[in-house]
Each structure stands twice: as structure tokens, then as C-alpha cells.
Design a protein around this motif. Sequence first.
Motif, PDB file in Angstrom:
ATOM      1  N   GLY A 183      95.712  -5.665  22.149  1.00 59.20           N
ATOM      2  CA  GLY A 183      95.003  -4.553  21.538  1.00 59.20           C
ATOM      3  C   GLY A 183      93.497  -4.734  21.596  1.00 59.20           C
ATOM      4  N   LEU A 184      93.032  -5.949  21.347  1.00 58.02           N
ATOM      5  CA  LEU A 184      91.596  -6.215  21.424  1.00 58.02           C
ATOM      6  C   LEU A 184      91.082  -6.082  22.845  1.00 58.02           C
ATOM      7  CD1 LEU A 184      90.915  -9.218  19.017  1.00 58.02           C
ATOM      8  CD2 LEU A 184      89.857  -6.960  18.947  1.00 58.02           C
ATOM      9  N   PHE A 185      91.828  -6.617  23.802  1.00 58.60           N
ATOM     10  CA  PHE A 185      91.405  -6.531  25.203  1.00 58.60           C
ATOM     11  C   PHE A 185      91.315  -5.076  25.645  1.00 58.60           C
ATOM     12  CE2 PHE A 185      92.364  -6.601  29.823  1.00 58.60           C
ATOM     13  CZ  PHE A 185      91.255  -7.329  30.236  1.00 58.60           C
ATOM     14  N   ALA A 186      92.295  -4.266  25.250  1.00 60.86           N
ATOM     15  CA  ALA A 186      92.269  -2.844  25.599  1.00 60.86           C
ATOM     16  C   ALA A 186      91.069  -2.152  24.959  1.00 60.86           C
ATOM     17  CB  ALA A 186      93.570  -2.176  25.149  1.00 60.86           C
ATOM     18  N   THR A 187      90.730  -2.527  23.736  1.00 61.00           N
ATOM     19  CA  THR A 187      89.577  -1.921  23.057  1.00 61.00           C
ATOM     20  C   THR A 187      88.278  -2.265  23.772  1.00 61.00           C
ATOM     21  OG1 THR A 187      90.780  -2.164  20.958  1.00 61.00           O
ATOM     22  CG2 THR A 187      88.442  -1.635  20.831  1.00 61.00           C
ATOM     23  N   VAL A 188      88.147  -3.516  24.190  1.00 60.64           N
ATOM     24  CA  VAL A 188      86.947  -3.929  24.927  1.00 60.64           C
ATOM     25  C   VAL A 188      86.840  -3.161  26.238  1.00 60.64           C
ATOM     26  CG1 VAL A 188      85.823  -5.851  26.107  1.00 60.64           C
ATOM     27  CG2 VAL A 188      86.840  -6.201  23.852  1.00 60.64           C
ATOM     28  N   LEU A 189      87.956  -2.992  26.944  1.00 62.22           N
ATOM     29  CA  LEU A 189      87.944  -2.242  28.198  1.00 62.22           C
ATOM     30  C   LEU A 189      87.545  -0.784  27.961  1.00 62.22           C
ATOM     31  CD1 LEU A 189      91.080  -3.443  30.220  1.00 62.22           C
ATOM     32  CD2 LEU A 189      88.666  -3.942  30.650  1.00 62.22           C
ATOM     33  N   LEU A 190      88.061  -0.201  26.896  1.00 65.21           N
ATOM     34  CA  LEU A 190      87.721   1.191  26.593  1.00 65.21           C
ATOM     35  C   LEU A 190      86.250   1.327  26.225  1.00 65.21           C
ATOM     36  CD1 LEU A 190      90.919   2.192  24.579  1.00 65.21           C
ATOM     37  CD2 LEU A 190      90.220   3.095  26.808  1.00 65.21           C
ATOM     38  N   GLY A 191      85.718   0.366  25.457  1.00 69.13           N
ATOM     39  CA  GLY A 191      84.298   0.404  25.123  1.00 69.13           C
ATOM     40  C   GLY A 191      83.429   0.278  26.363  1.00 69.13           C
ATOM     41  N   THR A 192      83.827  -0.604  27.277  1.00 69.13           N
ATOM     42  CA  THR A 192      83.084  -0.756  28.529  1.00 69.13           C
ATOM     43  C   THR A 192      83.162   0.514  29.366  1.00 69.13           C
ATOM     44  OG1 THR A 192      83.621  -3.127  28.506  1.00 69.13           O
ATOM     45  CG2 THR A 192      82.831  -2.190  30.579  1.00 69.13           C
ATOM     46  N   SER A 193      84.320   1.154  29.377  1.00 66.30           N
ATOM     47  CA  SER A 193      84.477   2.410  30.120  1.00 66.30           C
ATOM     48  C   SER A 193      83.593   3.497  29.541  1.00 66.30           C
ATOM     49  CB  SER A 193      85.941   2.855  30.084  1.00 66.30           C
ATOM     50  OG  SER A 193      86.785   1.880  30.667  1.00 66.30           O
ATOM     51  N   PHE A 194      83.509   3.557  28.221  1.00 63.13           N
ATOM     52  CA  PHE A 194      82.632   4.543  27.586  1.00 63.13           C
ATOM     53  C   PHE A 194      81.191   4.363  28.048  1.00 63.13           C
ATOM     54  CE2 PHE A 194      79.606   5.801  24.382  1.00 63.13           C
ATOM     55  CZ  PHE A 194      80.052   7.045  23.969  1.00 63.13           C
ATOM     56  N   LEU A 195      80.713   3.130  28.061  1.00 62.47           N
ATOM     57  CA  LEU A 195      79.337   2.864  28.480  1.00 62.47           C
ATOM     58  C   LEU A 195      79.124   3.238  29.947  1.00 62.47           C
ATOM     59  CD1 LEU A 195      78.872  -0.567  26.696  1.00 62.47           C
ATOM     60  CD2 LEU A 195      77.803   1.590  26.053  1.00 62.47           C
ATOM     61  N   PHE A 196      80.115   2.964  30.789  1.00 56.69           N
ATOM     62  CA  PHE A 196      80.007   3.332  32.202  1.00 56.69           C
ATOM     63  C   PHE A 196      79.876   4.843  32.359  1.00 56.69           C
ATOM     64  CE2 PHE A 196      82.279   4.882  35.961  1.00 56.69           C
ATOM     65  CZ  PHE A 196      81.498   4.331  36.964  1.00 56.69           C
ATOM     66  N   PHE A 197      80.722   5.589  31.655  1.00 62.22           N
ATOM     67  CA  PHE A 197      80.673   7.049  31.777  1.00 62.22           C
ATOM     68  C   PHE A 197      79.407   7.623  31.150  1.00 62.22           C
ATOM     69  CE2 PHE A 197      85.400   6.779  32.322  1.00 62.22           C
ATOM     70  CZ  PHE A 197      85.430   7.371  33.583  1.00 62.22           C
ATOM     71  N   GLN A 198      78.890   6.968  30.119  1.00 61.90           N
ATOM     72  CA  GLN A 198      77.638   7.467  29.546  1.00 61.90           C
ATOM     73  C   GLN A 198      76.480   7.257  30.520  1.00 61.90           C
ATOM     74  OE1 GLN A 198      75.953   5.630  25.910  1.00 61.90           O
ATOM     75  NE2 GLN A 198      75.645   7.719  25.182  1.00 61.90           N
ATOM     76  N   ALA A 199      76.453   6.121  31.202  1.00 59.71           N
ATOM     77  CA  ALA A 199      75.427   5.904  32.224  1.00 59.71           C
ATOM     78  C   ALA A 199      75.558   6.936  33.344  1.00 59.71           C
ATOM     79  CB  ALA A 199      75.546   4.490  32.784  1.00 59.71           C
ATOM     80  N   TRP A 200      76.793   7.237  33.735  1.00 53.63           N
ATOM     81  CA  TRP A 200      77.037   8.263  34.745  1.00 53.63           C
ATOM     82  C   TRP A 200      76.549   9.620  34.248  1.00 53.63           C
ATOM     83  CZ3 TRP A 200      82.616   9.284  37.055  1.00 53.63           C
ATOM     84  CH2 TRP A 200      82.503  10.182  38.128  1.00 53.63           C
ATOM     85  N   GLU A 201      76.813   9.911  32.984  1.00 58.74           N
ATOM     86  CA  GLU A 201      76.372  11.177  32.387  1.00 58.74           C
ATOM     87  C   GLU A 201      74.847  11.290  32.390  1.00 58.74           C
ATOM     88  OE1 GLU A 201      77.245  13.506  28.239  1.00 58.74           O
ATOM     89  OE2 GLU A 201      76.564  11.423  28.101  1.00 58.74           O
ATOM     90  N   TYR A 202      74.156  10.212  32.049  1.00 62.94           N
ATOM     91  CA  TYR A 202      72.695  10.228  32.047  1.00 62.94           C
ATOM     92  C   TYR A 202      72.150  10.468  33.457  1.00 62.94           C
ATOM     93  CZ  TYR A 202      72.034   8.697  27.199  1.00 62.94           C
ATOM     94  OH  TYR A 202      71.987   8.634  25.832  1.00 62.94           O
ATOM     95  N   ALA A 203      72.735   9.814  34.450  1.00 64.88           N
ATOM     96  CA  ALA A 203      72.293  10.013  35.833  1.00 64.88           C
ATOM     97  C   ALA A 203      72.494  11.466  36.251  1.00 64.88           C
ATOM     98  CB  ALA A 203      73.054   9.080  36.765  1.00 64.88           C
ATOM     99  N   HIS A 204      73.625  12.038  35.868  1.00 65.59           N
ATOM    100  CA  HIS A 204      73.900  13.448  36.163  1.00 65.59           C
ATOM    101  C   HIS A 204      72.892  14.351  35.465  1.00 65.59           C
ATOM    102  CE1 HIS A 204      76.085  17.228  36.627  1.00 65.59           C
ATOM    103  NE2 HIS A 204      76.073  17.365  35.317  1.00 65.59           N
ATOM    104  N   ALA A 205      72.587  14.037  34.197  1.00 63.29           N
ATOM    105  CA  ALA A 205      71.659  14.876  33.440  1.00 63.29           C
ATOM    106  C   ALA A 205      70.261  14.860  34.039  1.00 63.29           C
ATOM    107  CB  ALA A 205      71.609  14.401  31.984  1.00 63.29           C
ATOM    108  N   VAL A 206      69.802  13.693  34.448  1.00 65.53           N
ATOM    109  CA  VAL A 206      68.433  13.566  34.966  1.00 65.53           C
ATOM    110  C   VAL A 206      68.311  14.154  36.364  1.00 65.53           C
ATOM    111  CG1 VAL A 206      66.668  11.919  35.676  1.00 65.53           C
ATOM    112  CG2 VAL A 206      67.886  11.579  33.518  1.00 65.53           C
ATOM    113  N   HIS A 207      69.234  13.815  37.260  1.00 60.01           N
ATOM    114  CA  HIS A 207      69.077  14.167  38.672  1.00 60.01           C
ATOM    115  C   HIS A 207      69.608  15.555  39.022  1.00 60.01           C
ATOM    116  CE1 HIS A 207      67.640  10.166  39.550  1.00 60.01           C
ATOM    117  NE2 HIS A 207      68.727   9.623  39.012  1.00 60.01           N
TER     118      HIS A 207
END
Length: 284
Positions: A183-207
Motif C-alpha cells: 500500500g505504501l509503495f503504491a501511494t509513493v508511485l501515485l504521488g510520483t505520477s501526480f508530480l509527473f502529470f503536473q509538470a506535463w500540465e505546466y509545460a502544456h500551459a506555458v507552450h
Amino acid sequence: MQGTPQTHYFVPNPSYWPIVGAVALFCLGLGAALAVNGVALGGGMLVTGASILAYMLFGWFGDVIRESLAGRYHGKEDHSFRWGMGWFIFSEVMFFAAFFGVLFYVRVISVPELGDFEHKLLYPDFEAAWPLSTGPGITERYEAMSVWGLPAINTLILLSSGVTVTFAHWGLVKGRRRQLAAGLFATVLLGTSFLFFQAWEYAHAVHELNLTSASGAYGMTFYMLTGFHGMHVLLGTIILAVVWLRVLKGHFNPEHHFAFEAAAWYWHFVDVVWLLLFVFVYWL
């Protein structure tokens, strides 16, 4: 002995970690000031300060973990830890309340007031609509973020992470170590995925949307709220990763596991803040 009332409170030995932390913060502050003013030494000071801060965190928390494993913390210490974490999360609630207050003030008070008849003489082309497309300080057109797509995916990710961390908690309470670790490992993976998609979202917003922090009140509030939330997700992910590593080392049991509980409290707080962001920043 089991059941014997605690008659004393653990007092640790004098520590030099606060001094190390003060030096780290001094270097970070000085480095930031120098970097903002274009002084070449600023970048080096920032790296030095961050390195000293990381060293302090590893060392200080390492001491606390060793004291806990040695059995020096009992009922009174546990009570203090819970109050401390509770007040820390309350301070974070007030932190985000200030930013949501800014968003409320801009949307409900400032924008309608600037669009009334009296202000038409000053800003004849201003349109009192949200998100702003015209007005003082807006020199380039931009597009607002869509509520569906990446924001909706990140909402699903964080909601799922709340389920996985609760799943891990159930495993800990019932003594199921594999369930706890998974459960903890899955939570860490999900948190990392959230950060990845937020970085992708920022790149989309700017460019692609031309949305920057200079895009008027909308751009400012969007990046301020989502950016600080992202920093909290990063911190929460690091905390959960450390807890997961401790689980692999055999730490925690059904009776003594406040470090896990504190991490879970913090993560649930991050989830709730994101739901508010999704509604008030993206949706409404």
C-alpha cells in the motif's frame, strides 16, 4: 513494564542540529538574495544551503528514529508528537486559506468592481469575466486550463492514493506487513505520477496555452495555488518513501507507528486541498 504508568518525560541530550539548520537557512537566504540580484555567488550559496539542510534532516531525523527504536518514547512523548503534527497541519490549513482568500477576493470582489460603471472610464475595454482576458497587466492573450484532461487524471490519482495509504494503514494495524508495504509503495508511485502529470500540465500551459504567472490575476492565482500544492505533494511523497523504507527494515508495529500515522495525516490533508483546488481553480 507493561501497564506501568509513565513517571518521566524523555529529555534528549544537547544537540547541535539546530545550529546546523540555522547555518543552512542562512546560506539559503543569502544565496537567494544574491541570485535574485544577479551575483554569481548566489547559485553556489543556494546549493551549499540545500546540501547542509539535507544533511541536517538526515541526521536529526536519524537521531529521532534511533531514540524511538531504543524505546525511549512512551505515552507522553507520543501525545506531544500528535499535538505537534496536528498544529503543523493546522498551520498548513491557514497557509492555503490565505491563498484561497486571495482567489475569492479577486473573483468575487475585485473583478466585478473593476467592471462596474465607475471604472469604465479608467478601463473601457475591461470585461468583468473569469478567467480574465483583458485588463491591466495583460498584454498577451492566453487560454485557461480545462477542467478535464490532466487535472481530472491527477484528481483520480490523488483520490486513489488516499485509498492505498488507508489500505496500508489497515495492513499495519492488523499486522499484515506485505499489505502495509504494498500500500505504501503504491501511494509513493501515485504521488510520483501526480508530480509527473503536473509538470506535463505546466509545460502544456506555458507552450500551448501561453499561460504564465504574468497572465493577470488568473495566471498568478493558478500557479500560486497549484505550485505550492505541488511542493506539498513532493514533500509528502518523500515522507511516505522514507516510511516505506523503514517498513522494509522492519520498523513499526500495530501499537507503535506514529511516524506512519503522521505521514498519512499529511497525505490526506494534501488530498483535501487538491479537491478544493480542482473545484475552485479548474472547475468553477
